[in-house]
Design a protein around this motif. Structure first.
Motif, PDB file in Angstrom:
ATOM      1  N   UNK A   1      28.027   0.514 -36.755  1.00 29.23           N
ATOM      2  CA  UNK A   1      28.649   1.854 -36.797  1.00 29.23           C
ATOM      3  C   UNK A   1      28.572   2.548 -35.439  1.00 29.23           C
ATOM      4  N   UNK A   2      29.528   2.290 -34.593  1.00 31.30           N
ATOM      5  CA  UNK A   2      29.502   2.831 -33.229  1.00 31.30           C
ATOM      6  C   UNK A   2      29.571   4.353 -33.203  1.00 31.30           C
ATOM      7  N   UNK A   3      30.457   4.922 -34.033  1.00 32.79           N
ATOM      8  CA  UNK A   3      30.607   6.387 -34.012  1.00 32.79           C
ATOM      9  C   UNK A   3      29.331   7.082 -34.465  1.00 32.79           C
ATOM     10  N   UNK A   4      28.675   6.512 -35.464  1.00 32.36           N
ATOM     11  CA  UNK A   4      27.419   7.115 -35.933  1.00 32.36           C
ATOM     12  C   UNK A   4      26.348   7.008 -34.861  1.00 32.36           C
ATOM     13  N   UNK A   5      26.288   5.851 -34.199  1.00 34.00           N
ATOM     14  CA  UNK A   5      25.295   5.667 -33.140  1.00 34.00           C
ATOM     15  C   UNK A   5      25.508   6.665 -32.006  1.00 34.00           C
ATOM     16  N   UNK A   6      26.762   6.877 -31.611  1.00 35.19           N
ATOM     17  CA  UNK A   6      27.041   7.828 -30.536  1.00 35.19           C
ATOM     18  C   UNK A   6      26.761   9.261 -30.989  1.00 35.19           C
ATOM     19  N   UNK A   7      27.102   9.587 -32.243  1.00 32.27           N
ATOM     20  CA  UNK A   7      26.864  10.931 -32.765  1.00 32.27           C
ATOM     21  C   UNK A   7      25.381  11.264 -32.779  1.00 32.27           C
ATOM     22  N   UNK A   8      24.567  10.361 -33.317  1.00 31.18           N
ATOM     23  CA  UNK A   8      23.131  10.629 -33.412  1.00 31.18           C
ATOM     24  C   UNK A   8      22.490  10.629 -32.027  1.00 31.18           C
TER      25      UNK A   8
ATOM     26  N   UNK B   1      26.567  -0.773 -27.847  1.00 25.55           N
ATOM     27  CA  UNK B   1      27.381  -0.103 -28.851  1.00 25.55           C
ATOM     28  C   UNK B   1      27.148   1.389 -28.945  1.00 25.55           C
ATOM     29  N   UNK B   2      26.223   1.941 -28.173  1.00 27.00           N
ATOM     30  CA  UNK B   2      25.995   3.384 -28.153  1.00 27.00           C
ATOM     31  C   UNK B   2      24.671   3.843 -28.715  1.00 27.00           C
ATOM     32  N   UNK B   3      23.882   2.928 -29.290  1.00 31.36           N
ATOM     33  CA  UNK B   3      22.574   3.312 -29.849  1.00 31.36           C
ATOM     34  C   UNK B   3      21.499   3.069 -28.794  1.00 31.36           C
ATOM     35  N   UNK B   4      21.330   4.018 -27.913  1.00 33.36           N
ATOM     36  CA  UNK B   4      20.360   3.883 -26.830  1.00 33.36           C
ATOM     37  C   UNK B   4      19.050   4.604 -27.110  1.00 33.36           C
ATOM     38  N   UNK B   5      18.861   5.110 -28.344  1.00 32.79           N
ATOM     39  CA  UNK B   5      17.642   5.832 -28.701  1.00 32.79           C
ATOM     40  C   UNK B   5      17.020   5.230 -29.960  1.00 32.79           C
ATOM     41  N   UNK B   6      16.890   3.928 -30.005  1.00 33.31           N
ATOM     42  CA  UNK B   6      16.348   3.278 -31.192  1.00 33.31           C
ATOM     43  C   UNK B   6      14.851   3.513 -31.307  1.00 33.31           C
TER      44      UNK B   6
END
Length: 575
Positions: A215-222, A274-279
């Protein structure tokens, strides 16, 4: 008032003009046995005629139920509306052609499953006469549940019942009445809130379709929410920092030879791209094998705290509901079972799941995000069954030269256009139900006309080839440093991937239907098969069935020609 003043003959004329109902007056036949005479109301004779025509009823004050996707997120809403515990849709029992229809179960006695004693009651001498005559209720006796451990099944909507028992949606037209799931309005605005309960976002990704289900959009949003609220928190303002937990499910479908450490590193790299850089955490789990569920549940409890909100988010058919059900069984909590089915879009609304998190912490299952770039979104149910991976993946490797192509059913094709070496290794990772074909590129155009929809399925049937749209081509220039293992992958969302192994450079052309996402990435599974596939079609049930049908058609055509020739010869001899 109108019915009180008009005679029956005039009232009949008025009713035929009424837009609300129709009525035909017929004089009843008097029968003292079946139709006993009615005693008129002497105290108020005017009410007698009104009772004979109960058609002028006040309009119902009950408004139609809203078709929303909010589910039972709000506790006050769940108390006023009945929400399906399987999919989260608002339930109703008035219209079978609208979403959420359910049938109220009949009330059964707690002893209805006790085996019946078939000994004749009249033959027993010690049974009282009152019992023999039918008076079976005796004072001082309470009904005993034969199985006290049995948990009452929750009432679900007709759609969930059909999915649970038959694996399909009974009425597909009802699905079109549902509003689109607006993630930003329903869930996104709650994740963006700078205040309120602590938020934990659990992103569920399919291991065998990582890029297609991520979910790229969710990853970028969060991630953006974390950056904004983090700056506000440093300035002394209110700032709710969501925690992102990436859960890669269905790892039991990957080969057992894959390295867990190497795979986790690959997952973190792809998620960062994919945009989730804060795991916060990464978990590799399997709901079928119960791998990693206990550690995941413990981390969710610690991150959520006593009053946090945990949101389980992912693409359609990524395995969210299956994962939550497996976690509930793992922790031993009492919870209603979410509906599971290999059908995209099983969950329709937000479902608050009880029994997994302790205290006042809440766990929410959300509807699957629609990813139109996945090829499965445009396939029929029968075609999805062929693409769906249910067993551990096995490699199918080709050793081919330039100017050759490899087909994955009628959905994807790889052309070896140029290469700096004599041969390269191409390994196909996809459902074993999908037939493959390897041949010269110059004959690839005839494959569409002669074999798509027959030997190469899906699509199933020639008509479906045109319905899926036109093929488009993408070119990739790849390079590798070794032969023994794959270097790069070329993945199609929702289908599978080609793994390329070579020591040199190559120009590759990839064909698939327009709108399907094709990704070039580092190889997730480096090893390949030691046994190579041969030229032509791979042996499969689809190819065998298509060949038999084609051979039968050719035999019938040959017999018809022979019969026509014999008839023509007989006609000439007669002349």
């Amino acid at each position: 008032m109108i019915s009180r003043k008009l005679t029956p003959s005039k009232l009949r004329t008025f009713l035929t003009l009424s837009p609300f109902t129709t009525y035909t007056y017929t004089k009843p036949i008097s029968n003292p046995i079946t139709n006993p005479p009615k005693i008129p109301n002497l105290l108020n004779p005017t009410k007698t005629l009104a009772s004979q025509f109960p058609i002028f009823r006040p309009f119902s004050s009950i408004s139609p139920l809203p078709l929303t996707r909010d589910g039972n997120y709000d506790e006050t809403t769940s108390q006023t509306l009945q929400i399906c515990p399987g999919c989260g849709i608002t339930m109703q029992d008035s219209d079978t052609k609208k979403p959420g229809f359910f049938i109220k179960p009949t009330i059964k006695d707690s002893n209805y499953k006790i085996p019946i004693d078939r000994n004749p009651v009249l033959d027993e001498t010690q049974i009282p006469d009152s019992v023999k005559k039918g008076f079976l209720i005796e004072s001082g006796q309470d009904s005993i549940n034969p199985n006290p451990k049995t948990v009452e099944k929750p009432v679900v909507c007709a759609r969930c019942h059909s999915l649970r028992n038959y694996g399909r949606v009974k009425d597909q037209t009802v699905e079109n009445l549902l509003p689109d799931f607006d993630f930003d309005h329903t869930v996104g605005r709650r994740l963006n809130s700078a205040s309120g309960n602590r938020t934990v976002v659990v992103m569920v990704v399919d291991a065998v379709d990582f890029d297609g289900s991520f979910p790229r959009k969710v990853a970028e949003l969060v991630s953006n929410t974390i950056d904004v609220n983090s700056r506000a928190w440093k300035e002394g303002k209110s700032g709710n920092l969501p925690r992102i937990v990436l859960v890669v499910t269905k790892i039991d479908l990957l080969p057992t030879s894959i390295s867990p450490t190497g795979f986790e590193y690959w997952v973190r790299t792809r998620a960062r791209e994919g945009g989730a850089n804060k795991l916060t955490k990464v978990h590799l789990v399997s709901a079928v094998k119960n791998w990693g569920l206990k550690d995941l549940a413990d981390d969710m409890v610690s991150l959520a705290g006593p009053r946090g909100h945990v949101w389980v988010i992912g693409a359609q058919n990524a395995g969210k509901s299956t994962l939550i059900n497996a976690m509930g069984k793992c922790v031993g909590g009492r919870m209603s079972v979410l509906t599971e089915a290999p059908v995209p879009g099983t969950t329709l609304g937000i479902v608050r799941v009880e029994g997994v998190l302790p205290g006042q912490a809440k766990l929410f299952d959300t509807p699957g995000l629609l990813h139109p770039h996945q090829i499965t979104t445009r396939l029929t149910r029968d075609e999805q069954k062929l693409v769906h991976i249910t067993k551990e993946l096995k490699p199918r490797t080709y050793r081919i030269k330039a100017d050759h192509s490899v087909h994955i059913a009628g959905l994807m094709r790889l052309d070896i256009e140029e290469t700096s070496v004599d041969t390269i290794y191409v390994t196909v990772w996809a459902s074993p139900n999908l037939p493959l074909h390897m041949g010269k590129t110059e004959k690839a155009s005839t494959m569409v006309e002669d074999h798509f929809g027959l030997q190469l399925q899906p699509p199933i049937g020639k008509q479906r080839v045109e319905e899926l749209g036109r093929w488009v081509k993408k070119e990739f220039r790849v390079h590798g440093n070794w032969w023994d293992s794959s270097c790069v992958d070329i993945a199609a969302a929702g289908l599978g991937w080609f793994a390329i192994g070579l020591k040199g450079e190559a120009l590759l052309g990839v064909w698939t239907y327009e709108g399907v996402d094709v990704t070039l990435r580092d190889a997730v599974i480096p090893h390949r098969s030691h046994n190579f596939e041969v030229t032509g079609f791979t042996v499969s049930k689809i190819v065998s069935k298509a060949d038999k049908s084609l051979n039968k058609q050719r035999d019938n055509e040959k017999k018809r020609k022979v019969g026509d020739a014999e008839m023509e010869a007989t006609t000439r001899a007669a002349l």
